[in-house]
Design a protein around this motif. Structure first.
Motif, PDB file in Angstrom:
ATOM      1  N   LEU A  51      -2.611 -17.746   2.149  1.00 23.76           N
ATOM      2  CA  LEU A  51      -1.802 -16.576   2.489  1.00 23.76           C
ATOM      3  C   LEU A  51      -2.675 -15.416   2.933  1.00 23.76           C
ATOM      4  CD1 LEU A  51      -2.214 -14.661  -0.248  1.00 23.76           C
ATOM      5  CD2 LEU A  51      -0.506 -16.169  -1.174  1.00 23.76           C
ATOM      6  N   ASP A  52      -2.015 -14.381   3.395  1.00 26.16           N
ATOM      7  CA  ASP A  52      -2.645 -13.127   3.778  1.00 26.16           C
ATOM      8  C   ASP A  52      -2.430 -12.138   2.627  1.00 26.16           C
ATOM      9  OD1 ASP A  52      -3.360 -11.594   6.697  1.00 26.16           O
ATOM     10  OD2 ASP A  52      -2.609 -10.300   5.094  1.00 26.16           O
ATOM     11  N   ARG A  53      -3.391 -11.251   2.382  1.00 29.05           N
ATOM     12  CA  ARG A  53      -3.263 -10.338   1.239  1.00 29.05           C
ATOM     13  C   ARG A  53      -2.070  -9.397   1.379  1.00 29.05           C
ATOM     14  NH1 ARG A  53      -7.472  -5.411   0.771  1.00 29.05           N
ATOM     15  NH2 ARG A  53      -5.732  -4.622  -0.434  1.00 29.05           N
ATOM     16  N   TYR A  54      -1.531  -9.276   2.597  1.00 33.03           N
ATOM     17  CA  TYR A  54      -0.405  -8.371   2.826  1.00 33.03           C
ATOM     18  C   TYR A  54       0.943  -9.100   2.838  1.00 33.03           C
ATOM     19  CZ  TYR A  54      -4.126  -5.131   3.985  1.00 33.03           C
ATOM     20  OH  TYR A  54      -5.247  -4.353   3.929  1.00 33.03           O
ATOM     21  N   ASP A  55       0.981 -10.320   2.307  1.00 33.06           N
ATOM     22  CA  ASP A  55       2.218 -11.105   2.338  1.00 33.06           C
ATOM     23  C   ASP A  55       3.232 -10.698   1.267  1.00 33.06           C
ATOM     24  OD1 ASP A  55       1.492 -12.586   4.516  1.00 33.06           O
ATOM     25  OD2 ASP A  55       0.861 -14.356   3.401  1.00 33.06           O
ATOM     26  N   PHE A  56       2.821  -9.873   0.305  1.00 32.06           N
ATOM     27  CA  PHE A  56       3.728  -9.489  -0.778  1.00 32.06           C
ATOM     28  C   PHE A  56       4.121  -8.017  -0.640  1.00 32.06           C
ATOM     29  CE2 PHE A  56       1.133 -12.962  -2.429  1.00 32.06           C
ATOM     30  CZ  PHE A  56       2.124 -13.850  -2.833  1.00 32.06           C
ATOM     31  N   PRO A  57       5.403  -7.694  -0.837  1.00 31.15           N
ATOM     32  CA  PRO A  57       5.867  -6.311  -0.666  1.00 31.15           C
ATOM     33  C   PRO A  57       5.390  -5.411  -1.800  1.00 31.15           C
ATOM     34  CG  PRO A  57       7.629  -7.673  -1.545  1.00 31.15           C
ATOM     35  CD  PRO A  57       6.497  -8.609  -1.221  1.00 31.15           C
ATOM     36  N   LEU A  58       5.212  -4.131  -1.463  1.00 27.65           N
ATOM     37  CA  LEU A  58       4.822  -3.133  -2.465  1.00 27.65           C
ATOM     38  C   LEU A  58       5.753  -1.926  -2.459  1.00 27.65           C
ATOM     39  CD1 LEU A  58       0.895  -2.927  -2.440  1.00 27.65           C
ATOM     40  CD2 LEU A  58       2.385  -3.479  -4.369  1.00 27.65           C
ATOM     41  N   ASP A  59       6.903  -2.043  -1.791  1.00 27.69           N
ATOM     42  CA  ASP A  59       7.796  -0.899  -1.708  1.00 27.69           C
ATOM     43  C   ASP A  59       8.306  -0.447  -3.079  1.00 27.69           C
ATOM     44  OD1 ASP A  59       9.048  -3.379  -1.789  1.00 27.69           O
ATOM     45  OD2 ASP A  59      10.872  -2.659  -0.825  1.00 27.69           O
ATOM     46  N   TRP A  60       8.394  -1.378  -4.023  1.00 36.37           N
ATOM     47  CA  TRP A  60       8.877  -1.065  -5.364  1.00 36.37           C
ATOM     48  C   TRP A  60       7.920  -0.167  -6.143  1.00 36.37           C
ATOM     49  CZ3 TRP A  60       5.362  -2.400  -9.004  1.00 36.37           C
ATOM     50  CH2 TRP A  60       4.399  -3.345  -8.638  1.00 36.37           C
ATOM     51  N   ALA A  61       6.629  -0.150  -5.759  1.00 39.93           N
ATOM     52  CA  ALA A  61       5.606   0.542  -6.559  1.00 39.93           C
ATOM     53  C   ALA A  61       5.874   2.043  -6.657  1.00 39.93           C
ATOM     54  CB  ALA A  61       4.224   0.285  -5.979  1.00 39.93           C
ATOM     55  N   ALA A  62       6.571   2.610  -5.666  1.00 37.81           N
ATOM     56  CA  ALA A  62       6.860   4.048  -5.685  1.00 37.81           C
ATOM     57  C   ALA A  62       7.786   4.433  -6.825  1.00 37.81           C
ATOM     58  CB  ALA A  62       7.479   4.471  -4.349  1.00 37.81           C
ATOM     59  N   THR A  63       8.482   3.451  -7.395  1.00 38.38           N
ATOM     60  CA  THR A  63       9.413   3.743  -8.498  1.00 38.38           C
ATOM     61  C   THR A  63       8.745   3.688  -9.857  1.00 38.38           C
ATOM     62  OG1 THR A  63      10.079   1.425  -8.819  1.00 38.38           O
ATOM     63  CG2 THR A  63      11.232   2.679  -7.109  1.00 38.38           C
ATOM     64  N   CYS A  64       7.467   3.330  -9.896  1.00 36.26           N
ATOM     65  CA  CYS A  64       6.739   3.163 -11.161  1.00 36.26           C
ATOM     66  C   CYS A  64       5.620   4.189 -11.272  1.00 36.26           C
ATOM     67  CB  CYS A  64       6.103   1.777 -11.248  1.00 36.26           C
ATOM     68  SG  CYS A  64       7.227   0.402 -11.250  1.00 36.26           S
ATOM     69  N   SER A  65       5.191   4.434 -12.480  1.00 36.38           N
ATOM     70  CA  SER A  65       3.956   5.174 -12.680  1.00 36.38           C
ATOM     71  C   SER A  65       2.794   4.309 -12.207  1.00 36.38           C
ATOM     72  CB  SER A  65       3.764   5.517 -14.159  1.00 36.38           C
ATOM     73  OG  SER A  65       3.506   4.338 -14.914  1.00 36.38           O
ATOM     74  N   LEU A  66       1.670   4.928 -11.925  1.00 38.61           N
ATOM     75  CA  LEU A  66       0.488   4.167 -11.522  1.00 38.61           C
ATOM     76  C   LEU A  66       0.126   3.140 -12.581  1.00 38.61           C
ATOM     77  CD1 LEU A  66      -2.047   3.531  -9.885  1.00 38.61           C
ATOM     78  CD2 LEU A  66      -3.120   5.577 -10.873  1.00 38.61           C
TER      79      LEU A  66
END
Length: 365
Positions: A242-257
């Motif tokens: 796979l490519d390292r960018y194959d998984f979404p990260l849009d959800w991360a904005a809803t979480c603390s770091l």
């Protein structure tokens, strides 16, 4: 034969270089190593080329950002290579050059690595083997992972009890299972450090989760983790990459770091645990290498899910340079026409050699 190998991975940390003595079948000795970190400005150039590659996706004109990024990659390889050559006191007989991956789309036979091998050969006055994925891709393989045959050589060199598994945690994580009869099973398990790095960088909190401190301070979001593990990639069996960018990260904005880092750390470990279930037999030990081996939170998560795990450094290997050493080993194999990839590692129909050889034409060193 003294061979020098390079790796500049998708974590965008810098360029690693290592020398080994090898005939492409056995490891005879280990030579000097070095790393040249990317500066912020250099990383920006490569990141721009990567973003453009993702948007381009192999269709139409090649983005103009590829050329300056390629020239930068070669310049840094020359610089750090000269440093190691000076330490060794002699030039290697051969160089294994991977280049910087911008895009990996194996389902379309496409994997893009920038960096001109001829420029590197001319600058250092040494023959260069590069483009080691392309023959495998043309033959219907995944073109990745490439390192398993070197992992097997390391197991031989150390006399490790088999079956043994090597897990490399870079931007993407990949494993190699080495069986008692030398059977190789390998594939990308899922994310490595790449997603964690992206979240940390997006929050302006550094380059990566140093010491796993963000993950250790956070809590895993079970619902998000379950969604991530439902990705189609984990339904596939056999050779896969796979490519390292194959998984979404849009959800991360809803979480603390901290919670995002904890969730992504668990994601990496759970993906490896899923991969372990596909192996022919449980390994006697897992050897963890790459940047993830330095993350205590990730190592704790892996031990919790896998059992006995040791870092490559624990067994006197050079964890941060194994992939660079592997490129040297593969270059020696390519020179002799030995296989680089196998049905159990990339899904190619039969063991297959690869790589192209560039001789220096403009250097009198």
């Amino acid at each position: 034969m003294l061979v020098m190998g390079y790796m500049s991975g998708t974590s965008l940390d810098g360029v690693d270089v290592a020398m080994i003595e090898t005939d492409g079948e056995r490891i005879e000795a280990f030579g000097p190593t070095a790393i040249i970190p990317f500066t912020s400005a250099e990383r920006t150039i490569i990141e721009q080329a990567t973003r453009d590659a993702l948007a381009w996706n192999g269709y139409g004109a090649v983005p103009s950002s590829f050329d300056p990024a390629s020239d930068l990659i070669v310049r840094l390889h020359v610089e750090v290579g000269e440093r190691v050559i000076a330490e060794a006191g002699c030039r290697p007989a051969l160089i294994g050059f991977h280049g910087q991956t911008l895009l990996h789309r194996p389902e379309r036979g496409l994997s893009v690595q920038i960096g001109d091998p001829r420029m590197l050969a001319d600058a250092l006055g040494v023959p260069v083997v590069a483009q080691m994925r392309q023959d495998d891709l043309r033959a219907g393989g995944q073109g990745a992972p490439l390192v398993p045959v070197y992992h097997a050589a390391l197991a031989d060199y150390l006399g490790l009890t088999r079956p043994v598994a090597f897990l490399n945690v870079g931007g993407v994580a990949n494993l190699t299972w080495v069986g008692a009869e030398g059977t190789l099973v390998a594939f990308d398990t899922g994310p490595g450090n790449g997603l964690i790095d992206q979240v940390v960088q997006a929050r302006g909190a550094g380059r990566y989760d140093d010491g796993g401190r963000f993950a250790a301070a956070g809590s895993v979001d079970a619902e998000i983790l379950a969604r991530l593990l439902a990705h189609d990639y984990f339904r596939g069996e056999g050779a896969k990459s796979l490519d390292r960018y194959d998984f979404p990260l849009d959800w991360a904005a809803t979480c603390s770091l901290e919670d995002a880092a904890a969730t992504l750390t668990a994601f990496t470990a759970e993906a490896v645990a899923l991969a372990a279930r596909m192996l022919p037999a449980p390994p006697e030990c897992w050897i963890i290498c790459g940047g993830g081996s330095h993350n205590p939170a990730l190592m704790a998560a892996l031990r919790d899910r896998l059992g006995t795990c040791r870092t490559a450094d624990d067994i006197a290997l050079r964890s941060d340079f194994i992939e660079a050493e592997a490129m040297a080993f593969l270059a020696a194999r390519s020179l002799q026409g030995l296989p680089l990839t196998f049905p159990g590692t990339t899904g190619v129909a039969a063991p297959l050699t690869g790589g192209q050889l560039w001789y220096p034409v403009c250097n009198t060193k």
